[in-house]
Design an enzyme around this catalytic site. Structure first.
Site, mmCIF file in Angstrom:
data_model
loop_
_atom_site.group_PDB
_atom_site.id
_atom_site.type_symbol
_atom_site.label_atom_id
_atom_site.label_comp_id
_atom_site.label_asym_id
_atom_site.label_seq_id
_atom_site.Cartn_x
_atom_site.Cartn_y
_atom_site.Cartn_z
ATOM 1 N N ASP A 99 22.178 -5.342 -48.513
ATOM 2 C CA ASP A 99 20.855 -4.731 -48.574
ATOM 3 C C ASP A 99 20.438 -4.351 -47.156
ATOM 4 O O ASP A 99 20.512 -5.170 -46.238
ATOM 5 C CB ASP A 99 19.840 -5.718 -49.168
ATOM 6 C CG ASP A 99 18.838 -5.044 -50.091
ATOM 7 O OD1 ASP A 99 18.325 -3.984 -49.699
ATOM 8 O OD2 ASP A 99 18.578 -5.569 -51.182
ATOM 9 N N ASP A 201 16.716 -0.258 -48.809
ATOM 10 C CA ASP A 201 15.375 -0.574 -49.288
ATOM 11 C C ASP A 201 14.380 0.511 -48.877
ATOM 12 O O ASP A 201 14.349 0.930 -47.712
ATOM 13 C CB ASP A 201 14.959 -1.924 -48.706
ATOM 14 C CG ASP A 201 13.633 -2.413 -49.230
ATOM 15 O OD1 ASP A 201 13.550 -2.663 -50.443
ATOM 16 O OD2 ASP A 201 12.691 -2.552 -48.427
ATOM 17 N N GLU A 258 16.936 3.255 -52.299
ATOM 18 C CA GLU A 258 15.742 3.018 -53.111
ATOM 19 C C GLU A 258 14.703 4.043 -52.667
ATOM 20 O O GLU A 258 14.235 4.003 -51.532
ATOM 21 C CB GLU A 258 15.228 1.598 -52.903
ATOM 22 C CG GLU A 258 14.008 1.298 -53.772
ATOM 23 C CD GLU A 258 13.321 -0.002 -53.383
ATOM 24 O OE1 GLU A 258 12.738 -0.645 -54.267
ATOM 25 O OE2 GLU A 258 13.336 -0.350 -52.184
ATOM 26 N N HIS A 334 15.573 -6.994 -59.054
ATOM 27 C CA HIS A 334 14.753 -8.115 -58.595
ATOM 28 C C HIS A 334 13.262 -7.798 -58.580
ATOM 29 O O HIS A 334 12.448 -8.712 -58.417
ATOM 30 C CB HIS A 334 15.203 -8.522 -57.188
ATOM 31 C CG HIS A 334 15.039 -7.422 -56.188
ATOM 32 N ND1 HIS A 334 15.820 -6.282 -56.208
ATOM 33 C CD2 HIS A 334 14.178 -7.256 -55.159
ATOM 34 C CE1 HIS A 334 15.441 -5.474 -55.227
ATOM 35 N NE2 HIS A 334 14.450 -6.039 -54.578
ATOM 36 N N ASP A 335 12.900 -6.531 -58.732
ATOM 37 C CA ASP A 335 11.493 -6.120 -58.699
ATOM 38 C C ASP A 335 10.939 -5.778 -60.076
ATOM 39 O O ASP A 335 9.771 -5.401 -60.191
ATOM 40 C CB ASP A 335 11.315 -4.891 -57.790
ATOM 41 C CG ASP A 335 11.376 -5.228 -56.319
ATOM 42 O OD1 ASP A 335 11.096 -6.382 -55.954
ATOM 43 O OD2 ASP A 335 11.723 -4.328 -55.517
#
Length: 560
Positions: A99, A201, A258, A334-335
Site C-alpha cells: 500500500d 491510496d 484508489e 477495508h473501508d
C-alpha cells in the site's frame, strides 16, 4: 485488446494485517501471523496479496498515517519478518502488492516535524501545504473527510496546514519536485526489496486546484465538500506519468490507484492500456449508490440500493472501459461494509446463496477481481451494541458530529447507520475456527470478533465441499482457464436493463459465449433466456438446474 498482461488474468487477495492472524498473543495481527496462513491463501488460488499499510505509524487512521515509509510497524514485526513473508510468498508463487500512502504522511513523520521548524529558509516547509489565514480564518471552506475542518492552525508560525483527513495526516505538497523525488526514491527502495507492485491510496487527490477554491456546501453541512474540487486535480496525470517514468515503468508490476471522484473519462487516463500511468483504478460509484439522500449525511444510511441502479453502474464501467482501459472488480475492502450484508442477504437461510450469487456476478466481468479477507467465507457486518465498541475514527467522528454536535440524526438511527456502513464491519478479526476469539488470537483482540464466528469460519468452510470458499476457488480457476473471461465483450441480455429482480449478461469472444444469470431477490422467479442446444452449465449455487425457474438468490453460468 492489446497484448495481454499477467495482471489481467490475476486475482488479488487483500489482507488487513491488524485483523488477519496474531502470532504472539498481543491481540493484534502481525507479519508472522500472515506467514503462518499463506498456505490457506494459496489454496484459494489467488495470484497476488495486497497488504494494507505495514509501515511505522502512530495508528491514528488504521496505519494510513505513516511516520516512516521505510520501517515496519512494530505491532506487526520488523523488516526481517517482512522479508521472510516476501520470500515465503514468492516460494508459493504469490506476489506481494504494498500500500502506497503519499497524498499525506503522519504528523510524526520527520518531514513534517522539520516542516514546523520555522517558515524562513526551511526546505521542508514546502513539503506540505501551508497557508496564511484569510480574513482571520481558514483559507477556504473545505471539510475533512473525517469531519471538522480540513485546516489546522499552527500558532507558532501563524499559518494553517491542510489535511484532507485527520489533523495528524498533513497533505504532502506534490507541486514541490523534491517531494516527488523523495516519494520516487522510497518506491524504488521497496522495489529493490523485491515487491510486486503498489496499491495507491487516494492517489486522485495529490494535485490540489490552483487557488484552493471553496467546495460546494449544502445548507445543513458545516463545511464545503473538498472532494468535488480536489479529486482529479490539474496535474495529477503529469505526476503519475513522472512516477511511471522514474519508477513504475522499470518493473513488471501490478499497480492500482484508489481514485475517489473518478469519472469514466478520467479512468481512461489513469488506467489506459497504453501503460503510461497505472494498470487500473478503484472507482467508487457503485459504493456510493446507497448513500443518504440528504447530502449533509453523506454515506451514513441503512437502506439498500436497487438492482436497477447497481446494474446500470456496473454495466456503464464494463462497456465504457472496454478496449481502452482496465477495470478493477471488487465488492469489499477495508473501508466498505461486508457485501453479503450490503447487497445480499445475511440471514441464515440465504447468506450462502447470496454470497455465491454476488461472487458470480462480479467474477465473470472484465477486469481484475479483488477478494477481501473473509469475503470467501461470507463474513457479515458486525452489530456492535455501543459506540465504545467501534475503533474506526471516521465512524466515531461522524457519530459525534451528526448526533451530538448538529443533532441531525437520532442516536439509535446513527447506530443503525454504523451497523450498515462503518468501516469496522470489514475490520473485525478473521474467523479461523470456533475456538476463543475465532482462532485469531489467544488474547482479547484489538477489535471485537463478530459473534457469528462459531458458524462462519475457515475450519468449517474447508470441511464443506459446498462452502463459499470452494465456490470462490472455482471462480478463480475458471478465470485462469477461460480466455473469454479476460477478453470477451460484455453485454446485457436484451431487455434485462428493465428487470428489477434479475441481472443477466453475456461475455463473448470469437470462440465462446458465457451467459451469467443472477436472481437478486429472495423470491422464486421465472425467466426465459434462449440457449443453443449445445450448451454447458459451468457453475451454479444450487445443486441442480431447474431451467427457467430461478430460486432465491440463484446464480448460474452457461457456456456455449
Amino acid at each position: 485488446m492489446t497484448e495481454e498482461k499477467w495482471w489481467q488474468k490475476a486475482v488479488v487477495y487483500q489482507i488487513y494485517p491488524r485483523s488477519f492472524q496474531d502470532s504472539n498473543g498481543d491481540g493484534i495481527g502481525d507479519l508472522k501471523g500472515i506467514i503462518s496462513r499463506l498456505d490457506y491463501v494459496k489454496k484459494l488460488g489467488v495470484d497476488v496479496i495486497w497488504l494494507n499499510p505495514i509501515y511505522k505509524t502512530p495508528n491514528i487512521d488504521g496505519g494510513y498515517d505513516i511516520s516512516d515509509y521505510q520501517a515496519i510497524n512494530p505491532d506487526f514485526g520488523n523488516m526481517a519478518d517482512f522479508e521472510a513473508l516476501l520470500s515465503k510468498a514468492h516460494q508459493l508463487g504469490l506476489k506481494i502488492m504494498m500500500d502506497l500512502v503519499v497524498n499525506h504522511s503522519s504528523s510524526e513523520h520527520e518531514w513534517f516535524k522539520k516542516s514546523r521548524q520555522g517558515r524562513q529558509d526551511n526546505p521542508y516547509r514546502d513539503y506540505y501545504i501551508w497557508h496564511d489565514p484569510v480574513d482571520g480564518h481558514a483559507p477556504n471552506n473545505w471539510g475533512s473527510f473525517f469531519s471538522g475542518s480540513a485546516w489546522t492552525f499552527d500558532k507558532d508560525s501563524g499559518q494553517y496546514y491542510l489535511h484532507l483527513f485527520a489533523k495528524e495526516q498533513p497533505d504532502l505538497n506534490w507541486e514541490n519536485p523534491n517531494v516527488r523525488q523523495s516519494v520516487f526514491d522510497m518506491m524504488n527502495w521497496w522495489a529493490n526489496k523485491g515487491i510486486d507492485g503498489f496499491r495507491m491510496d487516494v492517489i486522485s487527490l495529490i494535485s490540489k486546484p490552483t487557488g484552493l477554491p471553496d467546495g460546494p456546501q449544502s445548507a445543513e453541512a458545516p463545511f464545503g465538500n473538498a472532494a468535488d474540487v480536489v479529486a482529479n486535480g490539474p496535474r495529477v496525470h503529469d505526476y503519475l506519468q513522472e512516477m511511471h517514468q522514474k519508477v513504475l515503468g522499470r518493473y513488471d508490476w501490478i499497480t492500482v490507484g484508489e481514485t475517489a471522484g473518478v469519472t469514466v473519462e478520467e479512468s481512461k487516463k489513469y488506467a489506459n492500456l497504453d501503460g503510461r500511468e497505472l494498470n487500473m483504478v478503484f472507482q467508487f460509484e457503485h459504493m456510493g449508490l446507497d448513500g443518504n439522500p440528504n447530502p449533509a449525511l453523506g454515506k451514513w444510511y441503512d437502506q439498500p440500493v436497487t438492482l436497477e441502479a447497481l446494474r446500470h453502474n456496473l454495466t456503464k464501467w464494463q462497456t465504457a472501459l472496454s478496449g481502452t482501459a482496465w477495470n478493477s472488480l471488487y465488492w469489499n475492502n477495508h473501508d466498505q461494509p461486508r457485501v453479503v450484508s450490503r447487497f445480499g442477504n445475511d440471514s441464515p437461510a440465504y447468506r450462502v446463496y447470496s454470497a455465491k450469487m454476488l461472487a458470480t456476478i462480479l467474477h465473470f466481468m472484465q477486469g481484475t477481481p479483488y477478494i477481501y479477507q473473509g469475503e470467501e467465507l461470507g463474513m457479515t457486518n458486525v452489530n456492535f451494541d455501543h459506540l465504545s465498541d467501534y475503533q474506526d475514527l471516521e465512524s466515531i467522528n461522524a457519530y459525534h458530529e451528526l448526533v451530538d454536535d448538529t443533532q441531525l440524526v437520532a442516536p439509535e438511527t446513527m447506530m443503525s447507520y454504523l451497523h450498515a456502513r462503518s468501516r469496522d464491519n470489514a475490520r473485525t478479526p478473521m474467523q479461523w475456527d470456533n475456538s476463543a476469539h475465532a482462532g485469531f488470537s489467544t488474547a482479547t483482540p484489538w477489535l471485537k470478533v463478530n459473534h457469528n464466528y462459531h458458524d462462519i469460519n475457515v475450519e468449517s468452510a474447508l470441511k464443506d465441499p459446498n462452502s463459499i470458499f470452494y465456490f470462490y476457488q472455482r471462480l478463480i480457476q475458471l478465470r485462469h482457464e477461460l480466455p473469454v473471461i479476460t477478453d470477451g465483450r460484455f453485454a446485457l441480455v436484451p431487455e434485462n436493463e428493465n428487470d428489477d429482480a434479475v441481472f443477466a449478461y453475456t461475455r463473448q469472444n470469437n470462440t465462446q459465449t458465457l451467459l451469467i444469470i443472477a436472481n437478486f431477490t429472495d423470491q422464486t422467479l421465472t425467466r426465459h433466456y434462449p440457449l443453443p442446444t449445445q450448451h454447458k452449465l459451468l457453475i451454479q449455487n444450487y445443486s441442480d438446474d431447474q431451467g427457467e425457474t430461478l430460486r432465491p438468490f440463484e446464480a448460474k453460468v452457461y457456456a456455449y
